[in-house]
Motif scaffolding. Structure first.
Motif, mmCIF file in Angstrom:
data_model
loop_
_atom_site.group_PDB
_atom_site.id
_atom_site.type_symbol
_atom_site.label_atom_id
_atom_site.label_comp_id
_atom_site.label_asym_id
_atom_site.label_seq_id
_atom_site.Cartn_x
_atom_site.Cartn_y
_atom_site.Cartn_z
ATOM 1 N N GLY B 191 -1.457 -5.072 10.724
ATOM 2 C CA GLY B 191 -2.361 -4.029 11.743
ATOM 3 C C GLY B 191 -0.907 -4.076 12.568
ATOM 4 N N TYR B 192 -0.004 -4.727 13.664
ATOM 5 C CA TYR B 192 0.810 -3.535 14.729
ATOM 6 C C TYR B 192 2.121 -3.310 13.846
ATOM 7 N N ASN B 193 2.917 -4.658 12.803
ATOM 8 C CA ASN B 193 3.641 -4.398 12.093
ATOM 9 C C ASN B 193 3.692 -2.754 10.918
ATOM 10 N N MET B 194 2.183 -2.843 10.425
ATOM 11 C CA MET B 194 2.066 -1.599 9.610
ATOM 12 C C MET B 194 1.969 -0.545 10.383
ATOM 13 N N LEU B 195 1.573 -0.460 11.834
ATOM 14 C CA LEU B 195 1.654 0.720 12.732
ATOM 15 C C LEU B 195 2.681 1.655 12.494
ATOM 16 N N ILE B 196 3.467 0.392 13.144
ATOM 17 C CA ILE B 196 5.190 0.805 13.825
ATOM 18 C C ILE B 196 6.070 1.127 12.121
ATOM 19 N N LEU B 197 5.683 0.442 10.912
ATOM 20 C CA LEU B 197 6.342 1.260 9.834
ATOM 21 C C LEU B 197 5.526 2.589 9.073
ATOM 22 N N LEU B 198 4.180 2.321 9.102
ATOM 23 C CA LEU B 198 3.672 3.862 9.007
ATOM 24 C C LEU B 198 4.258 5.142 9.857
ATOM 25 N N ALA B 199 4.427 4.724 10.935
ATOM 26 C CA ALA B 199 5.216 5.517 12.230
ATOM 27 C C ALA B 199 6.824 5.986 11.412
ATOM 28 N N GLY B 200 7.658 5.005 11.067
ATOM 29 C CA GLY B 200 8.554 5.403 10.647
ATOM 30 C C GLY B 200 8.354 6.225 9.426
ATOM 31 N N MET B 201 7.423 6.216 8.271
ATOM 32 C CA MET B 201 6.840 6.507 7.333
ATOM 33 C C MET B 201 6.866 7.585 7.446
ATOM 34 N N LEU B 202 5.848 7.750 8.332
ATOM 35 C CA LEU B 202 5.651 9.664 8.478
ATOM 36 C C LEU B 202 6.980 10.733 9.551
ATOM 37 N N ALA B 203 8.166 10.221 9.485
ATOM 38 C CA ALA B 203 8.818 10.419 9.878
ATOM 39 C C ALA B 203 9.928 11.336 8.888
ATOM 40 N N ILE B 204 9.750 10.509 8.047
ATOM 41 C CA ILE B 204 10.858 11.245 6.159
ATOM 42 C C ILE B 204 9.830 12.557 6.495
ATOM 43 N N PRO B 205 11.290 13.569 5.919
ATOM 44 C CA PRO B 205 11.049 14.651 5.819
ATOM 45 C C PRO B 205 9.648 14.235 3.890
ATOM 46 N N GLN B 206 9.330 15.533 4.557
ATOM 47 C CA GLN B 206 8.017 15.328 2.400
ATOM 48 C C GLN B 206 8.970 16.211 1.655
ATOM 49 N N GLU B 207 9.642 17.062 2.119
ATOM 50 C CA GLU B 207 10.774 18.166 1.048
ATOM 51 C C GLU B 207 11.630 17.141 -0.104
ATOM 52 N N TYR B 208 11.837 15.627 0.789
ATOM 53 C CA TYR B 208 12.520 14.889 0.423
ATOM 54 C C TYR B 208 11.937 13.954 -0.570
ATOM 55 N N TYR B 209 10.502 13.896 -1.010
ATOM 56 C CA TYR B 209 9.479 13.831 -1.677
ATOM 57 C C TYR B 209 9.417 14.450 -2.621
ATOM 58 N N GLU B 210 8.987 15.865 -2.618
ATOM 59 C CA GLU B 210 8.385 17.140 -3.209
ATOM 60 C C GLU B 210 10.151 17.433 -3.929
ATOM 61 N N ALA B 211 11.277 17.303 -3.589
ATOM 62 C CA ALA B 211 12.838 17.457 -5.108
ATOM 63 C C ALA B 211 12.297 16.220 -5.935
ATOM 64 N N ALA B 212 11.995 14.828 -5.137
ATOM 65 C CA ALA B 212 12.595 14.016 -6.059
ATOM 66 C C ALA B 212 11.107 14.087 -7.048
ATOM 67 N N GLN B 213 10.534 14.623 -6.708
ATOM 68 C CA GLN B 213 9.306 14.711 -7.490
ATOM 69 C C GLN B 213 9.443 15.487 -9.192
ATOM 70 N N ILE B 214 10.224 16.834 -8.690
ATOM 71 C CA ILE B 214 10.923 17.887 -8.923
ATOM 72 C C ILE B 214 11.990 16.954 -10.017
ATOM 73 N N ASP B 215 12.628 16.371 -9.847
ATOM 74 C CA ASP B 215 14.397 15.709 -10.392
ATOM 75 C C ASP B 215 12.614 14.566 -11.211
ATOM 76 N N GLY B 216 11.849 14.666 -11.393
ATOM 77 C CA GLY B 216 10.571 13.896 -12.269
ATOM 78 C C GLY B 216 11.094 12.419 -11.533
ATOM 79 N N ALA B 217 11.252 11.827 -10.345
ATOM 80 C CA ALA B 217 11.339 10.493 -10.091
ATOM 81 C C ALA B 217 9.398 9.713 -9.879
ATOM 82 N N ASN B 218 9.075 8.295 -10.964
ATOM 83 C CA ASN B 218 7.946 8.290 -10.314
ATOM 84 C C ASN B 218 7.736 7.985 -8.989
#
Lengths: 293, 311
Positions: B191-218
């Motif tokens: 639970g502790y590690n998950m929270l730290i990783l989650l904080a890191g994940m939330l800091a990643i810009p959403q645009e990266y994922y949107e761009a990847a999705q447009i490029d067809g990444a699963n």
């Protein structure tokens, strides 16, 4: 959507129905996640559940309950635990150990944090560097000299001998320093111009400003002391000086009835649970602060 | 730290509000005296209960401490004895085996759970509270409950019985004791590690994922190509704290197995405790403690190097 239009429902129910259909759609895509999360949550909660169930077993059974959904409950084990000579005494010791340490750690850490953040003095860099370097030393290496030292000071088997060594909490000091560094100098300068002395500034400006970090640290330090085991076990010899964690282990070693052991475990868990439930956001903030360097 | 001093010096060269104080040497200024009073208690406590024990711990490893409170220097005798002691090599093997089982398990579970929770969902707060609860619970309490869960007639074996598998001596068979302790360790800290990783994940810009999705990444490609590289600092932080934790696991081992069966869970920290407070051989125990210190230093240097290269 066309259905609601043709049936001519008023706009309010239209939007609520729309919202519901969106919720259903969302639930459908999120359902697999929920299933995995529920299963994980059940696995995570299971030990707590079984602890409570065993503590509510009727009689003084040493064996496991027949079923994990028993139909008979009894508070016998709790009466037994609370009526014993030792367990209330251990709970009292745990409370003193945790509460007094928390108050003193916050006091000393905030004082030192203030000096490191806002004051200039000879040796600041050196002292700070030594503090950081000490974080690398494993606790298990220092616990033997600590035991010898506390013994030489006559502190073995006393509350103060157990409590005082744990007050040198460098992590608390670092977090304090970090936070106080963010308090604008202008406020302090203004107070100085108004003629406030150093201690006045600390007590009436710094301390009130640090409330958020204080709450976070208090949660952490309290839980850490409440759950501490190795040092209280080593430093205390007579059973009336044990804290709950050490006492719990003793009960188990003496092969007390399982229901009594679990009842004592539940008693020791209640403060942890309350602190966690009530101050959860401070706990979460503390974890985030330690993670985001 | 250096930038901090510089900015402080800049600040002090800015228009001085109190001209007379400038003339006095700094150490006689009321500011410096106040500073010493403020750090005083912490420095005394720290010097007495952290610095001195650390130094004396290393000194002790080169000598003998008798119960009559005398110290005699014996040189490297303890280290020579340590390196000839099969118990020491066994404890090293146990320590590293435990870490090798526990670390990957902890990383996989924490990452998977963080990825699963990285979504706005109803009930997320409830899930998260449940996942954090073990991290605030005392290790002694956890050990007591898990002793029952993994006991001969406990729920895990009962479950195996339903599937038709023979009961396993989770804590009484040498083969199973370390995996069992590793499972417990992951349960109590994900639970502790998950929270730290989650904080890191939330800091990643959403645009990266949107761009990847447009490029067809699963979704798997998005996880390995975007989430993992951007999460590196958080992953390394979790790795560092998990390393230290797995090297220093003690409470659960002490309560559940006492280092057994047949030294199957006799880790290096358990050896330090056993030699120190079981046999009162403080010097020998301290030598084992210095080895633990060296292992910790080497591992954190390696990790720092890895982080430095990738950051």
């Amino acid at each position: 959507m066309t259905e609601t239009m043709t049936s001519g429902t008023p706009t309010r129910s239209h939007t609520s129905q729309h919202r519901r259909s969106r919720f259903v759609r969302q639930a459908r895509t999120l359902a697999p996640r929920h299933v995995v999360l529920i299963v994980t949550a059940l696995i995570t909660a299971f030990p707590f559940y079984s602890m409570v169930i065993i503590s509510l077993q009727p009689g003084q059974a040493i064996v496991m309950p027949e079923s994990l959904f028993p139909d008979a409950f009894s508070l016998d084990a709790f009466y037994e635990a609370l009526g014993s000579r030792d367990i209330p005494r251990w709970a009292f010791n745990s409370t003193i150990y945790s509460v007094v340490s928390t108050v003193l750690v916050l006091l000393f850490a905030s004082m030192a944090g203030y000096a490191f953040a806002k004051k200039k003095f000879a040796g600041r860099e050196l002292i700070f560097w030594v503090f950081i370097a000490m974080l690398m030393i494993p606790y298990h290496l220092t616990i033997i000299p600590q035991y010898i030292l506390v013994g030489d000071l006559g502190g073995l088997d006393t509350m103060w001998g157990m409590l005082i060594p744990t007050l040198a909490n460098a992590q608390a000091m670092f977090l304090m320093r970090q936070f106080i560094h963010g308090i604008p100098d202008e406020i302090l300068d203004a107070a100085k111009i108004d003629g406030a002395g150093e201690f006045r500034i600390y007590a009436s400006i710094i301390l009130p400003q640090t409330k958020p970090i204080m709450a976070t640290l208090a949660t952490f330090v309290f839980l850490w002391h409440w759950n501490d085991f190795l040092w209280p076990m080593i430093s205390q010899q007579s059973s009336e000086n044990y804290v709950l964690t050490v006492g719990l282990n003793t009960l188990q070693e003496e092969q007390s009835p399982l229901a009594t052991v679990m009842a004592a475990a539940v008693i020791s868990f209640i403060p942890t649970f309350l602190v966690f439930i009530l101050l959860q956001r401070y706990f979460v903030r503390g974890v985030m602060m330690s993670g985001l360097k | 730290m250096t930038t901090l001093t510089r900015s402080d010096q800049e600040r002090s060269t800015a228009p001085p509000p109190r001209e007379p104080n400038r003339r006095k040497p700094w150490w006689r200024s009321s500011e410096a005296i106040a500073a010493y009073i403020f750090i005083g208690p912490m420095v005394v406590l720290f010097g007495l209960f952290r610095v001195w024990p650390a130094v004396y711990g290393i000194v002790l490893s080169f000598g003998d401490y008798t119960l009559r409170r005398t110290f005699s220097f014996v040189g490297v005798d303890h280290y020579v004895r340590l390196f000839q002691d099969p118990i020491f090599w066994d404890s090293l093997r146990v320590t590293f085996t435990f870490a090798a089982i526990q670390m990957p398990l902890a990383m996989i579970v924490s990452l998977a759970m963080a990825q699963l929770c990285n979504r706005v969902m109803r009930g997320m707060a409830v899930y998260r509270s449940i996942f954090f609860l073990p991290t605030v619970t005392s290790s002694v309490l956890i050990a007591l409950v898990f002793m029952w869960i993994f006991s001969g007639a406990g729920p895990v074996n009962a479950l195996l019985d339903v599937v038709g598998v023979e009961p396993v001596g989770w804590l009484t068979e040498r083969f199973w004791v370390l995996p069992t302790l590793a499972i417990l360790s992951v349960w109590s800290s994900f639970g502790y590690n998950m929270l730290i990783l989650l904080a890191g994940m939330l800091a990643i810009p959403q645009e990266y994922y949107e761009a990847a999705q447009i490029d067809g990444a699963n979704s798997w490609q998005r996880f390995t190509q975007i989430t993992l590289p951007n999460l590196k600092p958080a992953i390394f932080f979790v790795l560092v704290i998990e390393t230290i934790k797995s090297l220093q696991t003690f409470d659960t081992i002490f309560v559940m197995t006492g280092g057994g069966p047949a030294r199957g869970s006799y880790t290096l920290t358990f050896m330090i405790f056993d030699q120190g407070f079981g046999y009162f051989d403080f010097g020998y125990a301290s030598a084992a403690g210095v080895v633990l210190l060296l292992i910790t230093l080497v591992l954190s240097l390696i990790q720092r190097k890895l982080v430095g290269k990738n950051d």
